[in-house]
Design an enzyme around this catalytic site. Structure first.
Site, short mmCIF file in Angstrom:
data_model
loop_
_atom_site.label_atom_id
_atom_site.label_comp_id
_atom_site.label_asym_id
_atom_site.label_seq_id
_atom_site.Cartn_x
_atom_site.Cartn_y
_atom_site.Cartn_z
N LYS A 184 0.70 -1.17 -0.11
CA LYS A 184 0.07 0.12 0.00
C LYS A 184 1.01 1.20 0.13
O LYS A 184 0.57 2.44 -0.69
CB LYS A 184 -0.93 -0.09 1.11
CG LYS A 184 -2.01 0.86 1.06
CD LYS A 184 -3.04 0.64 2.29
CE LYS A 184 -2.68 0.12 3.43
NZ LYS A 184 -2.85 1.35 4.49
N ARG A 199 -12.60 3.68 9.32
CA ARG A 199 -12.42 2.16 9.93
C ARG A 199 -13.67 1.80 10.56
O ARG A 199 -13.76 0.58 10.90
CB ARG A 199 -11.40 2.39 11.01
CG ARG A 199 -9.95 2.19 10.60
CD ARG A 199 -8.93 2.19 11.47
NE ARG A 199 -7.61 2.22 10.77
CZ ARG A 199 -6.50 2.18 11.49
NH1 ARG A 199 -6.46 2.60 12.75
NH2 ARG A 199 -5.34 2.17 10.77
N ARG A 246 12.21 -12.92 3.87
CA ARG A 246 12.94 -11.69 3.46
C ARG A 246 14.04 -11.30 4.46
O ARG A 246 13.77 -11.25 5.64
CB ARG A 246 12.09 -10.42 2.94
CG ARG A 246 11.40 -9.86 4.01
CD ARG A 246 10.52 -8.87 3.83
NE ARG A 246 9.86 -8.10 4.64
CZ ARG A 246 8.85 -7.26 4.54
NH1 ARG A 246 8.28 -7.06 3.44
NH2 ARG A 246 8.14 -6.60 5.57
N ARG A 280 14.01 -8.20 9.97
CA ARG A 280 13.36 -7.55 10.84
C ARG A 280 12.78 -8.44 11.76
O ARG A 280 11.97 -9.50 11.44
CB ARG A 280 12.42 -6.86 9.98
CG ARG A 280 13.03 -5.55 9.03
CD ARG A 280 11.97 -4.73 8.60
NE ARG A 280 10.81 -4.62 8.57
CZ ARG A 280 9.78 -4.17 7.98
NH1 ARG A 280 10.23 -3.31 6.84
NH2 ARG A 280 8.31 -4.13 7.82
N ARG A 320 -1.70 -9.21 11.82
CA ARG A 320 -1.94 -8.16 11.15
C ARG A 320 -3.02 -8.35 10.27
O ARG A 320 -3.89 -7.40 10.12
CB ARG A 320 -0.66 -7.64 10.66
CG ARG A 320 0.29 -6.99 11.59
CD ARG A 320 1.41 -6.39 10.56
NE ARG A 320 2.36 -5.82 11.38
CZ ARG A 320 3.81 -5.72 10.80
NH1 ARG A 320 4.12 -6.23 9.80
NH2 ARG A 320 4.72 -5.33 11.77
#
Ligand SMILES: [Zn+2]
Length: 220
Positions: free
Chosen positions: A15, A90, A129, A163, A174
């Protein structure tokens, strides 16, 4: 022509990348309520002062304040600037408030673009990743390993980093949060026929082209 769009998608769907393309290529302005809130507090605008008082008291900023903030920002931008709403609305109440804010300024919501992802594919993409700690070049355990094991293709460094929140549990949490946030608002916009779904798992340029086509579809 001025466009008002909502960009939806879970973390990892790209996004941010797509929004910055639209900002660069069309001079659109991305309106994230968190950023606007911080900016208004910093600038000491009337709404910013109200928000600061509420936050200093340890309370949550009300929908009314958020609406005021968006109105304030739109007035600042003027009527010729196209905007992308990010992370807002939201709830159904916020969606209704947004309609009012826009119509009071001769604007209307043109498109709701949802970047659709496959949850398992997203987990696969994110958990593998890693990147070079020196130059930032991105790699992936399954799709893009350095040509020489342990050595960055670009700069030759031997340091890599991951990360800590690039793990399956975080990604799935999430996704669940995202679904909970979009479920109340998607049906409202679907009923108006302004929701377009784009495959968020496609390459960045392909996704960008698809979004561009949606935005152009308004010109008719
Ligand atoms: Zn490197």
């Amino acid at each position: 022509m001025t466009l008002n769009i909502i960009l939806l998608g879970p973390p990892g769907a790209g996004k941010g990348t797509q929004a910055s393309r639209l900002v660069e290529e069309h001079g659109m302005v991305q309106l994230s309520t968190g950023d606007m809130l911080r900016a208004a507090v910093r600038a000491g605008t009337p709404i910013g002062l109200q928000a600061k008082a509420v936050m200093d008291a340890g309370e949550l900023v009300s929908d009314e304040i958020v609406s005021g903030l968006i109105g304030e920002r739109l007035d600042e931008l003027g009527n010729e600037t196209s905007v992308i709403f990010d992370g807002y609305p939201r709830t159904a109440a916020q969606a209704e408030a947004l309609d009012g804010i826009l119509s009071a300024r001769g604007r209307k919501l043109d498109h709701v673009v949802e970047l659709v992802v496959d949850e398992d594919a997203l987990v696969d993409r994110i958990t593998g990743r890693f990147s070079c700690a020196n130059c930032g070049e991105g790699y992936h355990d399954r799709y893009k390993l350095p040509k020489v094991e342990g050595t960055c293709d670009v700069c030759g460094s031997h340091d890599f980093k991951r990360r800590p929140d690039d793990n399956e549990e975080t990604v799935r949490t999430r996704m669940a949060e995202y679904r909970a946030k979009t479920e109340p608002i998607l049906p409202i916009y679907e009923a108006r026929g302004i929701v377009s779904k784009v495959d968020g798992m496609a390459a960045i340029d392909v996704v960008n082209d698809a979004i561009e086509a949606i935005l152009r579809s308004d010109a008719s």
